[in-house]
Write an enzyme that holds these catalytic residues in place. Structure first.
Site, PDB file in Angstrom:
ATOM      1  N   ASN A  13       0.879  -1.176   0.000  1.00 32.98           N
ATOM      2  CA  ASN A  13       0.000   0.000   0.000  1.00 32.98           C
ATOM      3  C   ASN A  13       0.914   1.224   0.000  1.00 32.98           C
ATOM      4  O   ASN A  13       1.354   1.696   1.048  1.00 32.98           O
ATOM      5  CB  ASN A  13      -0.879  -0.055   1.257  1.00 32.98           C
ATOM      6  CG  ASN A  13      -1.813   1.129   1.360  1.00 32.98           C
ATOM      7  OD1 ASN A  13      -1.733   2.067   0.561  1.00 32.98           O
ATOM      8  ND2 ASN A  13      -2.684   1.085   2.354  1.00 32.98           N
ATOM      9  N   ARG A  94      -2.650  -1.911  -3.345  1.00 35.91           N
ATOM     10  CA  ARG A  94      -3.795  -1.046  -3.109  1.00 35.91           C
ATOM     11  C   ARG A  94      -3.718   0.128  -4.089  1.00 35.91           C
ATOM     12  O   ARG A  94      -2.698   0.800  -4.181  1.00 35.91           O
ATOM     13  CB  ARG A  94      -3.721  -0.504  -1.695  1.00 35.91           C
ATOM     14  CG  ARG A  94      -4.996   0.121  -1.268  1.00 35.91           C
ATOM     15  CD  ARG A  94      -4.859   1.520  -0.775  1.00 35.91           C
ATOM     16  NE  ARG A  94      -6.118   1.931  -0.182  1.00 35.91           N
ATOM     17  CZ  ARG A  94      -6.310   2.010   1.125  1.00 35.91           C
ATOM     18  NH1 ARG A  94      -5.332   1.743   1.933  1.00 35.91           N
ATOM     19  NH2 ARG A  94      -7.475   2.375   1.579  1.00 35.91           N
ATOM     20  N   HIS A 185     -11.894   4.917   0.738  1.00 34.27           N
ATOM     21  CA  HIS A 185     -11.895   3.961   1.867  1.00 34.27           C
ATOM     22  C   HIS A 185     -12.696   2.700   1.563  1.00 34.27           C
ATOM     23  O   HIS A 185     -13.113   1.995   2.483  1.00 34.27           O
ATOM     24  CB  HIS A 185     -12.528   4.576   3.135  1.00 34.27           C
ATOM     25  CG  HIS A 185     -11.697   5.594   3.816  1.00 34.27           C
ATOM     26  ND1 HIS A 185     -12.263   6.601   4.550  1.00 34.27           N
ATOM     27  CD2 HIS A 185     -10.364   5.764   3.902  1.00 34.27           C
ATOM     28  CE1 HIS A 185     -11.305   7.362   5.049  1.00 34.27           C
ATOM     29  NE2 HIS A 185     -10.142   6.876   4.662  1.00 34.27           N
ATOM     30  N   ARG A 246      -9.016  17.705   7.109  1.00 33.08           N
ATOM     31  CA  ARG A 246      -9.932  18.101   6.032  1.00 33.08           C
ATOM     32  C   ARG A 246     -11.239  18.603   6.620  1.00 33.08           C
ATOM     33  O   ARG A 246     -11.719  18.081   7.628  1.00 33.08           O
ATOM     34  CB  ARG A 246     -10.225  16.916   5.111  1.00 33.08           C
ATOM     35  CG  ARG A 246      -9.029  16.379   4.399  1.00 33.08           C
ATOM     36  CD  ARG A 246      -9.473  15.331   3.358  1.00 33.08           C
ATOM     37  NE  ARG A 246      -8.353  14.515   2.943  1.00 33.08           N
ATOM     38  CZ  ARG A 246      -8.283  13.187   3.134  1.00 33.08           C
ATOM     39  NH1 ARG A 246      -9.274  12.528   3.704  1.00 33.08           N
ATOM     40  NH2 ARG A 246      -7.220  12.529   2.726  1.00 33.08           N
ATOM     41  N   GLU A 390      -7.408  -3.959   5.986  1.00 32.96           N
ATOM     42  CA  GLU A 390      -7.449  -3.747   4.539  1.00 32.96           C
ATOM     43  C   GLU A 390      -6.485  -4.692   3.817  1.00 32.96           C
ATOM     44  O   GLU A 390      -6.782  -5.164   2.723  1.00 32.96           O
ATOM     45  CB  GLU A 390      -7.087  -2.280   4.220  1.00 32.96           C
ATOM     46  CG  GLU A 390      -8.178  -1.327   4.656  1.00 32.96           C
ATOM     47  CD  GLU A 390      -7.690   0.090   4.870  1.00 32.96           C
ATOM     48  OE1 GLU A 390      -6.854   0.287   5.787  1.00 32.96           O
ATOM     49  OE2 GLU A 390      -8.114   0.994   4.144  1.00 32.96           O
TER      50      GLU A 390
HETATM   51  P1  ADP Z   1      -5.544   6.875   8.600  1.00 31.49           P
HETATM   52  O1  ADP Z   1      -5.430   5.422   8.149  1.00 31.49           O
HETATM   53  O2  ADP Z   1      -6.694   7.595   8.006  1.00 31.49           O
HETATM   54  O3  ADP Z   1      -4.266   7.644   8.549  1.00 31.49           O
HETATM   55  P2  ADP Z   1      -6.009   5.739  11.218  1.00 31.49           P
HETATM   56  O4  ADP Z   1      -7.148   4.824  10.939  1.00 31.49           O
HETATM   57  O5  ADP Z   1      -4.682   5.132  11.520  1.00 31.49           O
HETATM   58  O6  ADP Z   1      -5.890   6.859  10.116  1.00 31.49           O
HETATM   59  O7  ADP Z   1      -6.445   6.673  12.453  1.00 31.49           O
HETATM   60  C1  ADP Z   1      -5.684   7.761  12.866  1.00 31.49           C
HETATM   61  C2  ADP Z   1      -6.463   8.484  13.956  1.00 31.49           C
HETATM   62  O8  ADP Z   1      -6.836   7.564  14.974  1.00 31.49           O
HETATM   63  C3  ADP Z   1      -5.674   9.598  14.610  1.00 31.49           C
HETATM   64  O9  ADP Z   1      -6.514  10.686  14.894  1.00 31.49           O
HETATM   65  C4  ADP Z   1      -5.240   8.947  15.909  1.00 31.49           C
HETATM   66  O10 ADP Z   1      -5.041   9.885  16.894  1.00 31.49           O
HETATM   67  C5  ADP Z   1      -6.431   8.085  16.237  1.00 31.49           C
HETATM   68  N1  ADP Z   1      -6.050   6.999  17.143  1.00 31.49           N
HETATM   69  C6  ADP Z   1      -5.334   5.900  16.854  1.00 31.49           C
HETATM   70  N2  ADP Z   1      -5.155   5.152  17.971  1.00 31.49           N
HETATM   71  C7  ADP Z   1      -5.770   5.801  18.971  1.00 31.49           C
HETATM   72  C8  ADP Z   1      -5.942   5.569  20.377  1.00 31.49           C
HETATM   73  N3  ADP Z   1      -5.439   4.472  20.959  1.00 31.49           N
HETATM   74  N4  ADP Z   1      -6.639   6.450  21.092  1.00 31.49           N
HETATM   75  C9  ADP Z   1      -7.153   7.575  20.508  1.00 31.49           C
HETATM   76  N5  ADP Z   1      -7.031   7.846  19.204  1.00 31.49           N
HETATM   77  C10 ADP Z   1      -6.352   6.995  18.442  1.00 31.49           C
END
Ligand code: ADP
Length: 404
Positions: A13, A94, A185, A246, A390
């Site tokens: 990915n 991906r 997504h 965003r 994913e």
């Molecule tokens: P993406 O794939 O869109 O980059 P993720 O699905 O990894 O994002 O999610 C990132 C978000 O999830 C961030 O805002 C992060 O702070 C939040 N996050 C991840 N783990 C935790 C946690 N244990 N507690 C609170 N928020 C979390």
């Protein structure tokens, strides 16, 4: 490792600023190796990976590009695992946008590469990065496998009705320039919907469900009779829910105002709406939800941001119930926020009591850190937290394609 297991898939990915990779067996659903390169093109590009339950971390340099990072992944990690390597039967890539032509996963050839390139018009940050990964692997490392499959996020929205995908702008913009809603997504929404089928003991074609992928980017999809009938991300991932940086939905007139009254250029406005808005813009402090969870009761900007995030989400969930034909089997939360932040689940569903949702506090608090399960009272409409995977869906799709 079980030596009898074959059919390993290498999943790649290749994102705009990060690269995720994994080697899995889609039949056993087991992940043998997984990793992440972060901070490409920034100081201290870092790689973390896990192999057979052991974790590794290394800084691989500064301002590292995709090619250097991929060479590192393949030469320093993959090629050393000879027992896994000889069992790799295909590579699943991906790809965010399939454009208007590609509607399902495909074996990659020159023609497919051209389509992915053409679709970069709609995903200028993502498709070029996806293509770099594909080309490096195909051209430089045919030793891994000659069978490369592209799995698209947009495929999940291929049957969305035009009532959902058309904007109410002159029809000719759709006909001539293909301006429409494409969604994003899709791989994650598809994966958790399929997992929900197992939990609910239902066939996919009869599933009526709302899936919420809440991460740094967030989106919600309504699936009726196994078909995704609407999703919150549109022409690009900018539309819909409040996200990390965003804005999600805004009145387009704000753009005219910024341009005409505030003399901002189109590039500056784009930067504000994609990189400086959402939770970061509202709080002025962070886009990391850990900050908001910690400070919700302490800092007014944290409370304000989370309340707006949950208000928009609840509005979308309520709206998407109207897409279900007489029955809603469940709502699913996934993604970094969906899987880890009970506060968001509590606040969101406290606005949806009228629709028959009641969160069970204990279950809600316990469903964190990758755990999946029900978080509602027995008399409530069901809400599940389901940890997304994913890579597994990409691996399954890849194996299906190379078997046919
Ligand atoms: P993406 O794939 O869109 O980059 P993720 O699905 O990894 O994002 O999610 C990132 C978000 O999830 C961030 O805002 C992060 O702070 C939040 N996050 C991840 N783990 C935790 C946690 N244990 N507690 C609170 N928020 C979390």
């Amino acid at each position: 490792m079980d030596k009898k297991l074959k059919n390993f898939i290498f999943v790649l990915n290749c994102g705009s600023s990060s690269i995720k990779f994994a080697i899995l067996n889609p039949d056993s659903k087991k992940t043998y190796l997984s990793g992440l390169v972060e901070y490409l093109f920034l100081p201290d590009t870092c790689i973390t990976w896990k192999y057979l339950d052991k974790k590794y971390k290394q800084i691989i340099g500064s301002n590292i590009n995709h090619k250097f990072a991929l060479d590192f992944i393949i030469e320093k990690i993959l090629l050393k695992q000879k027992d896994i390597l000889k069992n790799i039967v295909g590579i699943g890539h991906r790809v965010v946008h399939g454009g208007i032509k590609i509607k399902k996963s495909v074996l990659i050839d020159e023609n497919v590469l051209t389509h992915i390139q053409d679709a970069a018009l709609f995903a200028p940050l993502h498709n070029p990065a996806n293509l770099i990964g594909i080309k490096i692997v195909m051209e430089k490392y045919p030793i891994l496998s000659k069978k490369n499959v592209a799995v698209f996020d947009t495929s999940f929205y291929k049957d969305m009705p035009e009532t959902s995908f058309l904007y109410a702008i002159p029809y000719n913009f759709y006909e001539k320039y293909r301006i429409r809603r494409y969604g994003a997504h899709g791989i994650s929404h598809n994966y958790v919907a399929r997992e929900a089928c197992t939990v609910l003991n239902k066939k996919f074609h009869s599933l009526n469900i709302i899936t919420c992928h809440l991460g740094n980017g967030s989106s919600i999809s309504g699936i009726c009779n196994g078909v995704c009938v609407d999703t919150s991300m549109g022409f690009t991932p900018l539309e819909g829910l409040v996200m990390g940086t965003r804005s999600g939905d805004i009145d387009p007139s704000i753009i005219f105002f910024m341009h005409k009254q505030l003399n901002m250029s189109i590039n500056e406005i784009e930067e504000v709406l994609t990189k400086k808005s959402g939770l970061l813009g509202l709080s002025g402090v962070s886009n990391d939800f850990r900050y908001f969870e910690k400070n919700y009761h302490l800092k007014k900007e944290a409370k304000r941001s989370v309340d707006i995030f949950c208000h928009r989400l609840a509005k979308y969930i309520a709206a998407y119930t109207s897409l279900m034909e007489n029955r809603l089997d469940a709502v699913v939360f996934t993604g970094g926020i969906g899987e880890n932040v009970p506060l968001v689940r509590k606040l969101t569903f406290s606005k949806l009591l009228l629709l028959g949702f009641k969160i069970n506090s204990e279950l809600n608090l316990s469903m964190i850190g990758g755990k999946s399960g029900l978080i509602t009272e027995v008399y409530s409409r069901p809400v599940f937290v389901i940890s997304t995977n994913e890579e597994l869906l990409i691996a399954q799709e890849t194996l299906n394609i190379i078997k046919t």
